[in-house]
Design a protein around this motif. Structure first.
Motif, mmCIF file in Angstrom:
data_model
loop_
_atom_site.group_PDB
_atom_site.id
_atom_site.type_symbol
_atom_site.label_atom_id
_atom_site.label_comp_id
_atom_site.label_asym_id
_atom_site.label_seq_id
_atom_site.Cartn_x
_atom_site.Cartn_y
_atom_site.Cartn_z
ATOM 1 N N VAL A 61 33.042 87.716 19.917
ATOM 2 C CA VAL A 61 33.887 88.067 18.768
ATOM 3 C C VAL A 61 34.325 86.838 17.981
ATOM 4 C CG1 VAL A 61 34.702 90.207 19.831
ATOM 5 C CG2 VAL A 61 35.943 88.062 20.241
ATOM 6 N N ALA A 62 33.972 85.650 18.448
ATOM 7 C CA ALA A 62 34.276 84.414 17.735
ATOM 8 C C ALA A 62 33.358 83.321 18.282
ATOM 9 C CB ALA A 62 35.743 84.014 17.910
ATOM 10 N N VAL A 63 33.191 82.257 17.489
ATOM 11 C CA VAL A 63 32.259 81.195 17.865
ATOM 12 C C VAL A 63 32.871 79.831 17.569
ATOM 13 C CG1 VAL A 63 30.000 80.147 17.381
ATOM 14 C CG2 VAL A 63 30.215 82.637 17.483
ATOM 15 N N VAL A 64 32.649 78.891 18.487
ATOM 16 C CA VAL A 64 32.967 77.485 18.251
ATOM 17 C C VAL A 64 31.636 76.744 18.161
ATOM 18 C CG1 VAL A 64 34.030 75.398 19.199
ATOM 19 C CG2 VAL A 64 35.169 77.614 19.476
ATOM 20 N N LEU A 65 31.453 75.996 17.082
ATOM 21 C CA LEU A 65 30.174 75.334 16.861
ATOM 22 C C LEU A 65 30.402 73.968 16.230
ATOM 23 C CD1 LEU A 65 29.985 75.789 13.589
ATOM 24 C CD2 LEU A 65 29.025 77.983 14.229
ATOM 25 N N GLU A 66 29.332 73.186 16.151
ATOM 26 C CA GLU A 66 29.417 71.870 15.530
ATOM 27 C C GLU A 66 28.787 71.859 14.146
ATOM 28 O OE1 GLU A 66 27.663 69.069 18.206
ATOM 29 O OE2 GLU A 66 29.164 69.378 19.784
ATOM 30 N N ASP A 67 27.779 72.664 13.927
ATOM 31 C CA ASP A 67 27.043 72.676 12.660
ATOM 32 C C ASP A 67 27.325 73.964 11.895
ATOM 33 O OD1 ASP A 67 25.285 72.531 10.568
ATOM 34 O OD2 ASP A 67 23.535 72.007 11.802
ATOM 35 N N PRO A 68 28.093 73.897 10.802
ATOM 36 C CA PRO A 68 28.431 75.105 10.035
ATOM 37 C C PRO A 68 27.212 75.824 9.461
ATOM 38 C CG PRO A 68 29.881 73.288 9.446
ATOM 39 C CD PRO A 68 28.783 72.709 10.280
ATOM 40 N N ALA A 69 26.078 75.142 9.399
ATOM 41 C CA ALA A 69 24.874 75.792 8.884
ATOM 42 C C ALA A 69 24.458 76.971 9.758
ATOM 43 C CB ALA A 69 23.733 74.775 8.791
ATOM 44 N N PHE A 70 24.919 76.992 11.002
ATOM 45 C CA PHE A 70 24.579 78.079 11.919
ATOM 46 C C PHE A 70 25.704 79.107 12.024
ATOM 47 C CE2 PHE A 70 21.823 74.646 13.209
ATOM 48 C CZ PHE A 70 20.643 75.266 13.592
ATOM 49 N N ALA A 71 26.702 79.013 11.171
ATOM 50 C CA ALA A 71 27.865 79.898 11.264
ATOM 51 C C ALA A 71 27.450 81.357 11.131
ATOM 52 C CB ALA A 71 28.881 79.539 10.196
ATOM 53 N N PRO A 72 27.989 82.225 12.008
ATOM 54 C CA PRO A 72 27.644 83.649 11.939
ATOM 55 C C PRO A 72 28.419 84.335 10.817
ATOM 56 C CG PRO A 72 29.262 83.288 13.647
ATOM 57 C CD PRO A 72 28.923 81.931 13.098
ATOM 58 N N SER A 73 27.941 85.470 10.407
ATOM 59 C CA SER A 73 28.661 86.273 9.419
ATOM 60 C C SER A 73 29.321 87.440 10.136
ATOM 61 C CB SER A 73 27.700 86.798 8.345
ATOM 62 O OG SER A 73 26.666 87.575 8.936
#
Length: 513
Positions: A61-73
């Motif tokens: 239900v949520a994501v922590v990531l380093e590269d915003p290019a992979f951000a989910p919608s």
């Protein structure tokens, strides 16, 4: 726990679009459950960003990531500079900061970590503090025990285990902290009171670029994770000052340092040490006073483990009586100079020594036991640091009357190819190379005991151990090195049950029939 509550570990907290309830933490998309917060970690071979979509499909239900290019919608996410650090800090918060209110000792170094954890545990018990131990052998407290696939688990797993141990009644934590864990921020959510450094010798150079990088990973425990704060203002480092790396770590420590050693001017040392077949004795000299002690453990390297543990005890404010009791009541660590009983008059020892330095330390100890002959069985693991293979062979050949080079955990490498690399290290010693028939003939009871120093290669570890037992005579010392407490052998990617102790005991039984 709300997503916004978890992001509060950052200053400032990254903005989020909406605030779901988090019901679990996951860093492996295959282990995502509905309601989970998924961390996209960059690994050595796999990039977690590639699996964000799969995680969302599985219920994240949520994501922590380093590269915003992979951000989910469709679900909230935050971008951080270091997802592993975020996982460590958020996991500690999610599981209620289990190490905040109890003494925590972290032990790092190439060799001696496991034995030192057992000694510190015994000292804490003597002081009335029941502690849990996490390390190479297992994660345990009282009758509760979990297998240890890694010396130090990934931070989310580590904090979950710590929470369970504390809930079960643990009032202290003693843990091994590996270089991988420090490099990958797995221990960053732990609130250490004491950090202990044992030594630094070549190891894990398949992962770390070189010895400088290996040392840099160890340095983090002392420079980054022992900074005194309001919660733990009396943090201390306990460092082996006989090791050149220890001098550097002491200089980098963010807290006061207690040094220990025999060959340098140290805060803690042993006066008149004696190492014999009966064990270790001497007078332990500490900043809090001194006392005589005796231990059933063997070897100079265990003398260093005793000093390291005593330093941790002093740093924690334990009484000298508790420290002495911990030393003297401690008996053995599984797979560390562990004896396999037999009726043949042979001293058979199983030890985890899997680096050249550890093997040399063990063999020096074995040489002092006044055995007739020393027979060493060892191998080197596959898919691991290849540079140590010939060095270990040279060490084994130098100290042993017979060296049997065999398999350890070959993993995905060909066992014969590993053995060939190991073998190159013993060839310059110009020892006799035996064949099985030679040794079987020599092992006959009516053949004189004279024997020319040499070596042999036996690919199958079970056959190698059987050969060592069959060849041995009363008064000989047989060392099975490398696997220690492990009860498996990894062939390809599959674990098969294999325990050096069981195989040796069965070999003795077969010989007595």
């Amino acid at each position: 726990m709300k997503f916004s509550s978890l992001t509060a570990v950052f200053d400032p907290s990254p903005p989020i679009s909406h605030d779901p309830e988090i019901t679990g933490l996951a860093y492996d998309s295959r282990r995502v459950t509905p309601g989970a917060l998924f961390f996209a970690l960059r690994g050595v071979a796999v990039d977690g960003h590639r699996f964000i979509e799969q995680a969302v499909t599985s219920g994240a239900v949520a994501v922590v990531l380093e590269d915003p290019a992979f951000a989910p919608s469709g679900i909230p996410w935050v971008a951080v500079s270091d997802a592993r650090l975020a996982l460590a800090r958020m996991a500690a918060l999610y599981y209620g900061d289990p190490t905040a209110g109890i003494p925590v000792v972290g032990i790092t170094g190439t060799n001696g970590k496991t034995t030192t954890t057992y000694l510190v545990e015994a000292m804490l018990a003597a002081a009335g503090i029941q502690a849990a131990v996490l390390g190479t052998i297992s994660y345990r407290f009282g009758d509760f025990e979990l297998p240890a696939p890694h010396t130090t688990p990934e931070s989310a797993d580590l904090q979950k285990i710590l929470r369970e141990l504390v809930d079960r009644g643990a009032r202290g934590i003693v843990m091994e902290v590996s270089s991988h864990a420090l490099e990958q921020r797995r221990a960053d959510g732990c609130r250490f009171d004491v950090g202990v450094f044992s030594n630094l010798t070549p190891e894990h150079l398949d992962y770390h670029r070189d010895m400088a990088a290996y040392l840099a990973s160890k340095r983090r425990l002392f420079s980054d994770l022992l900074i005194p704060d309001a919660g733990k203002p009396r943090r201390r480092a306990v460092i082996n000052s006989d090791d050149p790396a220890g001098v550097e770590l002491a200089a980098a420590a963010a807290c006061p340092v207690i040094t220990y050693g025999l060959d340098s001017s140290a805060d803690l040392t042993v006066r008149n040490p004696v190492c014999s077949v009966a064990g270790i004795s001497g007078t332990l000299v500490t900043p809090a006073g001194e006392f005589p002690f005796r231990s059933e453990m063997l070897g100079r390297f265990n003398l260093y483990n005793i000093m390291a543990a005593a330093g941790a005890g002093i740093a924690l404010g334990l009484s000298l009586d508790a420290i002495r009791a911990g030393i003297e009541t401690h008996r053995k660590v599984p797979g560390r100079m562990e004896r396999v009983p037999n009726d043949r008059g042979v001293t058979l020892l199983v030890d985890y020594a899997h680096t050249s330095d550890a093997l040399e330390n063990v063999l020096k100890t074995v040489c002092a036991l006044d055995g007739q002959r020393i027979i060493t069985v060892f191998g080197c693991g596959g898919d691991r640091d290849r540079t140590k293979r010939p060095v270990m062979a040279e060490v084994a050949g130098r100290y042993s009357d017979l060296t049997i080079i065999t398999s350890d955990n070959p993993r995905t490498e060909e066992p014969a190819a590993i053995i060939n690399e190991v073998r190159t290290g013993i060839l310059p010693l110009a020892l006799r190379e035996y064949h099985v028939d030679d040794l079987l003939e020599t092992s006959r009871r009516d053949v004189p005991t004279e024997f020319e120093k040499g070596f042999i290669t036996v690919e199958n570890r079970r056959d190698a151990i059987r050969l060592a037992v069959r060849f041995s005579r009363p008064g000989d010392i047989v060392l099975l090195a490398g696997k220690g407490h492990e009860d498996y052998q990894i062939l390809g990617t599959t674990k098969h049950h294999f325990d050096d102790r069981e195989v040796a005991a069965a070999a003795f039984q077969a010989e007595s029939v």
